[in-house]
Design an enzyme around this catalytic site. Structure first.
Site, PDB file in Angstrom:
ATOM      1  N   TYR A  26       0.812  -1.217   0.000  1.00  9.30           N
ATOM      2  CA  TYR A  26       0.000   0.000   0.000  1.00  9.30           C
ATOM      3  C   TYR A  26       0.847   1.270   0.000  1.00  9.30           C
ATOM      4  O   TYR A  26       0.512   2.239  -0.648  1.00  9.30           O
ATOM      5  CB  TYR A  26      -0.950   0.006   1.195  1.00  9.30           C
ATOM      6  CG  TYR A  26      -2.170  -0.835   0.953  1.00  9.30           C
ATOM      7  CD1 TYR A  26      -2.993  -0.573  -0.129  1.00  9.30           C
ATOM      8  CD2 TYR A  26      -2.502  -1.895   1.788  1.00  9.30           C
ATOM      9  CE1 TYR A  26      -4.121  -1.351  -0.375  1.00  9.30           C
ATOM     10  CE2 TYR A  26      -3.618  -2.678   1.559  1.00  9.30           C
ATOM     11  CZ  TYR A  26      -4.425  -2.398   0.465  1.00  9.30           C
ATOM     12  OH  TYR A  26      -5.531  -3.152   0.221  1.00  9.30           O
ATOM     13  N   GLU A  52       3.939 -31.240  12.331  1.00  8.09           N
ATOM     14  CA  GLU A  52       3.235 -30.469  11.297  1.00  8.09           C
ATOM     15  C   GLU A  52       1.904 -29.938  11.814  1.00  8.09           C
ATOM     16  O   GLU A  52       1.556 -28.792  11.581  1.00  8.09           O
ATOM     17  CB  GLU A  52       3.002 -31.364  10.059  1.00  8.09           C
ATOM     18  CG  GLU A  52       2.188 -30.676   8.955  1.00  8.09           C
ATOM     19  CD  GLU A  52       1.638 -31.647   7.921  1.00  8.09           C
ATOM     20  OE1 GLU A  52       2.072 -32.813   7.895  1.00  8.09           O
ATOM     21  OE2 GLU A  52       0.761 -31.227   7.134  1.00  8.09           O
ATOM     22  N   ASP A 108       2.213 -35.616   8.278  1.00  9.25           N
ATOM     23  CA  ASP A 108       1.256 -36.573   7.690  1.00  9.25           C
ATOM     24  C   ASP A 108       1.996 -37.499   6.733  1.00  9.25           C
ATOM     25  O   ASP A 108       3.002 -37.114   6.128  1.00  9.25           O
ATOM     26  CB  ASP A 108       0.178 -35.827   6.888  1.00  9.25           C
ATOM     27  CG  ASP A 108      -0.835 -35.139   7.804  1.00  9.25           C
ATOM     28  OD1 ASP A 108      -0.852 -35.471   8.997  1.00  9.25           O
ATOM     29  OD2 ASP A 108      -1.572 -34.272   7.291  1.00  9.25           O
TER      30      ASP A 108
END
Lengths: 434, 530
Positions: free
Chosen positions: A102, A203, A255
């Protein structure tokens, strides 16, 4: 009032920017076209350093000349970004990358040679200004954290660890049920005292919390960290520093699916898009402790596959020694497997091919329809750091069973099982992948 | 052949015109006023530039009757003037020239002006008035005359003279005709405009019935080389000419007559031709029979070892004059002209000149260039579609190959000059498709257009360079500001910023080859908006 360490970091960053910009102004005042010499941030210039075991930027350099029509805008953007960051540093501010977007976005209005009034924006989307920040990091060879740019961080840590952050000293073993949120500028953290034998990175935030409440880190002298999904820069830098400075081994628990494997890979070798950061963010010694496919299925599936001579030959060519790996028994029973295992999706398959290459998939997938689904990935050879016998076996089992499993499933078998059997046992027998 | 001569003898030329005035361009009152001005102006020009005098031509058109559409057209020139004894025949008798030499001129044998006189006689009944004097004469002569149509003879109504007080030379011709000025006006203005393009060395003034002054001042002091009178080329002659030659000659033998009457005709050539024609070179010219003359003309035309006809009889405009004229007319961005080398068709020498104007005020050609056609310095305004020049422009040139896409501000000027322009039909407004001519026109247009192509491609390159400069220059202020913010204290910031802007401006100008001013302009425009 900013802390001393903060101020010192600011002054250092201001100097770095000033010095590099001074050389540009010198070029200009000599009447030379100003050129930014920047290492190329392209996929083609991303290399896997076998010795350092991490993804690094290659040797290719680009010369971004202001007078080159195709480079002029990027040149301007890079300098504009430098000036905004410089300004923020001087004013003791902590802009986020969105703030920088911005602050730098404004229109340049000018009269063309045909006398038309034209207006264009310095940049349009944040994607554009984010790219400029990366360019600037590479050009100045500093990380954005060194420039006091904040990003949203989600990493958490608990353990027998005392740190100094800002002007405060924090004991990470006294966080109650909560945890210390890793600050966006981990280089400003001072490690005061550590009493731990290893770092376990989980994780999943939920599993982190379960292990925390169970008292895992206290019982097993671990520093417990979670990246809560894809690891952010601060978490990676924090793990890397802690591991480096206290020679602590790092184990990753993710996982059992291609995404989990890739998260491990980002911790260990760095990410492809941000390879210039690997030197400071990657932890090459990090080890994948689980969840492995062999933890779920054992190695019988794989042994069946390599009974076929051709399959065996192909896999040996990709990862020599793959057929002589130690045999392994599963942690899950047949019925547990059928309860916990999730069917892999096409996207998982595609991701897996990206990791180990098409040939492994071709040899290991039995279902013809499934094979057709990944046909378009034919020709991919996989990443070098996944071309190991261990990973070849893991992914081969994945391709054959088309199954994946979340860590939560291991916790479902019993938190006690996860905390007191699965993790400690694997650590003690060295059942990990390096 | 003898039948054709019968026709000429049976009707007087004056009577013939009287009946068939449309052929000469007097078909209606509007066309008549245009044609009258043309004939008189062209005579005026033939009396000046052909003789090396920079033309001063003044045209006055005045309403001559309160109730009827009668107009008095007066054209004054500063030409060589006409000897007083010639004036009655020059204006009052339709005749063929008695000269046996050729040179490029606008009118042929002054035929046009007699038609003007006849038309005036037919429509208003008023006689032609002529005032003339030659350089060195002590007096100015004045005539008022008409034509006896049946006898083809001038009738002098009034004649006189007065002393010259200054060394004026020239001719003033005044006729009163019935015309439609309002419908003719735009065509007359166009005619003058086009004439002025090829005559930048002339002063041309016209006073209209509305008391408007149209003025094309002289803008160049160079003149085209005047044509030199030459003997005709044997290939370019005809039986009529040969007939007249043998009847009026003093030469004793046909061989001598041939050698002295034609160019490219030496003793050897004359003997060979006469041998082919089966005529004894010693024969007396006047005793040759019609059949022998026919054999002779055929032998002359089929002989193929002549030198090409001399171009000395021609008076091309020259490249500079064409360019000056185009510049004045269109203030073009690009202008060029080429005078091709002389060429010939059927024994007639000719030169093709081509001018090109592009951009500026040049009118837009919608699907092909605007074509300005000229024959012997006369603009051709009618029958454009059937002209060979138009055909070449439309059919023989691939404009795409020259980076020209229509609509385009493009004018092609083609000037054909010759001792005999191959006009199509009797209107003298369109040139016929002669292969030799068509080829020269094509080559001429290609030559000037190649130049334009080079100019355009250079322009495109410069344009690219400017675009490139612009693409970089627009970021100079932002780059300078950024560097200054980083490297200067608050109170020095503006000084450093301006210094960097100035340096970068120079660097970008040098790199792109574009002017400093242009880059300054872009930078300034940003500063102004900020």
């Amino acid at each position: 009032m900013p802390s001393q360490i903060d101020l010192a970091a600011r002054n250092k960053a201001l100097d770095i920017i000033k010095n590099s910009m001074r050389s540009l102004v010198e070029q200009i005042s000599r009447g030379e076209k100003p050129i930014l010499v920047i290492p190329k941030r392209t996929l083609a210039n991303t290399i896997y350093d076998l010795r350092k075991k991490m993804l690094l930027l290659g040797p290719e350099i680009q010369h971004r000349s202001f007078t080159d029509v195709n480079e002029a805008k990027k040149f301007m953007q890079t300098l504009l970004m430098a000036s905004i960051i410089f300004d923020a540093l001087r004013n003791n501010e902590y802009p986020t990358i969105r703030d920088l977007y911005y602050r730098g976005k404004h229109s340049i209005s000018y009269k063309t040679i045909d006398g038309k009034h034209v207006s264009e924006n310095t940049w349009e989307e944040q994607r554009e200004s984010d790219g400029v920040i990366r360019d600037l990091e590479v050009y100045l060879s500093v990380l954005r954290e060194d420039l006091l740019i904040l990003s949203k961080e989600k990493g958490k840590v608990v353990g027998n660890l005392v740190i100094r952050s800002g002007d405060d000293t924090i004991d990470l073993s006294k966080m109650g049920h909560g945890a210390y949120a890793i600050e966006p500028t981990p280089d400003l953290i001072e490690f005061v005292d550590v009493d731990a034998e290893y770092i376990l990175v989980v994780e999943k935030d939920a599993v982190f919390q379960q292990l925390h409440r169970y008292g895992f880190w206290r019982k097993y002298k671990a520093i417990l960290v979670t990246s809560a999904g894809q690891p952010d820069r601060a978490t990676r830098r924090f793990v890397r520093r802690l591991s480096d400075e206290y020679k602590l081994p790092v184990y990753i628990l993710a996982d059992s699916d291609p995404y989990g494997y890739y998260i491990y890979s980002v911790f260990k070798t760095g990410s492809i898009t941000l390879s210039y950061e690997s030197e400071r963010l990657a932890t090459p010694s990090a080890k994948f402790i689980g969840v492995m496919m062999t933890d779920i299925f054992g190695d019988s599936v794989f042994r069946k596959i390599i009974k076929d001579k051709d399959a065996r030959k192909t896999l040996e060519e990709i990862a020599p020694g793959v057929s002589e790996l130690k045999p392994k028994n599963p942690y899950l029973s047949e019925s547990e497997r059928s309860n916990f295992v999730i069917k892999a999706k096409t996207k998982d398959l595609e991701r897996a091919v990206e990791l180990v290459g098409y040939k492994v998939a071709d040899v290991c997938i039995e279902d013809k329809d499934v094979k057709n689904k990944i046909k378009k990935k034919e020709g991919l050879t996989g990443y070098p750091w996944f071309s190991t016998p261990e990973w070849t076996r893991e992914l081969c089992i994945f391709f054959n069973t088309l199954s994946k499993l979340e860590i939560e499933a291991m916790a479902s078998k019993g938190l006690k099982f996860l905390a007191d059997k699965y993790i400690p046992e694997k650590l003690s027998i060295g059942d990990w992948i390096d | 052949m003898s039948e054709l001569k019968e026709v000429y003898r049976a009707v007087s030329p004056a009577e013939f015109f009287y009946k068939y005035r449309e052929i000469a361009g007097f078909a209606n009152p509007a066309r008549a006023i245009y044609q009258t001005i043309r004939e008189l102006v062209e005579n005026a020009l033939d009396a000046t530039d052909v003789h090396g005098i920079p033309p001063d031509v003044k045209i006055t058109i005045r309403k001559a009757d309160e109730t009827q559409d009668f107009y008095q057209v007066t054209v004054e020139d500063n030409g060589i003037g006409i000897p007083p004894n010639i004036v009655p025949n020059a204006f009052g008798k339709v005749l063929f020239s008695s000269k046996y030499v050729l040179r490029q001129s606008r009118g042929m044998y002054g035929l046009g002006v007699k038609m003007v006189v006849l038309y005036a006689q037919m429509t208003t009944g008023r006689p032609v008035e002529v005032i003339t004097s030659k350089s060195g004469y002590k007096r100015i002569y004045y005539f008022k005359l008409r034509i006896d149509v049946n006898k083809n003879e001038p009738v002098v109504i009034e004649a006189g003279s007065w002393r010259k007080t200054r060394d004026w030379h020239g001719t003033i011709v005044s006729v009163t005709i019935e015309g439609d000025w309002s419908r003719a006006k735009s065509r007359v203005l166009e005619y003058l405009h086009r004439t002025a393009i090829v005559l930048p060395y002339a002063n041309i003034v016209m006073l209209t019935p509305e008391n408007e002054i149209v003025y094309y001042p002289r803008i160049v002091n160079t003149m085209p080389r005047p044509p030199v009178e030459t003997r005709p080329h044997p290939q370019g002659t005809d039986l009529e000419f040969l007939n007249s030659l043998v009847k009026n000659t003093d030469f004793k033998t046909i061989e001598e007559l041939l050698i002295h009457s034609f160019q490219s005709m030496g003793e050897v050539t004359a003997k060979q031709i006469l041998q082919v024609a089966g005529i004894n070179p010693e024969r007396k010219p006047s005793e040759l029979s019609d059949n022998e003359l026919l054999s002779l003309i055929n032998a002359m035309k089929t002989y193929d070892k002549y030198k090409p006809p001399s171009s000395r009889a021609l008076s091309p405009l020259g490249e500079e004059i064409i360019k000056a004229g185009l510049r004045r007319a269109f203030n073009p961005e690009y202008v060029d002209a080429v005078s091709r080398r002389p060429s010939a068709y059927s024994g007639h020498p000719f030169v093709v000149e081509v001018g090109i104007a592009y951009g500026g005020n040049t009118p837009i050609g919608e699907d092909k260039p605007i074509v300005l056609r000229y024959a012997n310095k006369i603009p051709l305004l009618y029958d454009e579609a059937t002209d060979v020049i138009t055909e070449v422009v439309k059919e023989d040139i691939s404009w795409d190959n020259y980076m020209i896409s229509f609509p385009s501000p493009l004018v092609i000027l083609v000037h054909v000059c010759s001792t005999k322009i191959p006009f199509k039909g009797v209107g003298k407004e369109s040139i016929a498709d002669i292969p030799e001519l068509r080829k020269e026109i094509k080559l001429g247009i290609m030559e000037v257009t190649r130049g334009l192509k080079q100019y355009l491609s250079k322009k495109v390159k410069e344009e690219e360079a400017r675009r490139k400069a612009e693409a970089v220059a627009k970021y100079i202020p932002e780059v300078a500001r950024s560097l200054a913010v980083i490297l200067a204290d608050e109170n020095e910031l503006n000084t450093l910023r301006k210094e960097i802007i100035s340096k970068l401006t120079t660097i970008v100008a040098k790199k792109t080859g574009v002017s400093l001013d242009l880059i300054h302009g872009i930078v300034k425009s940003i500063e102004a908006e900020a």
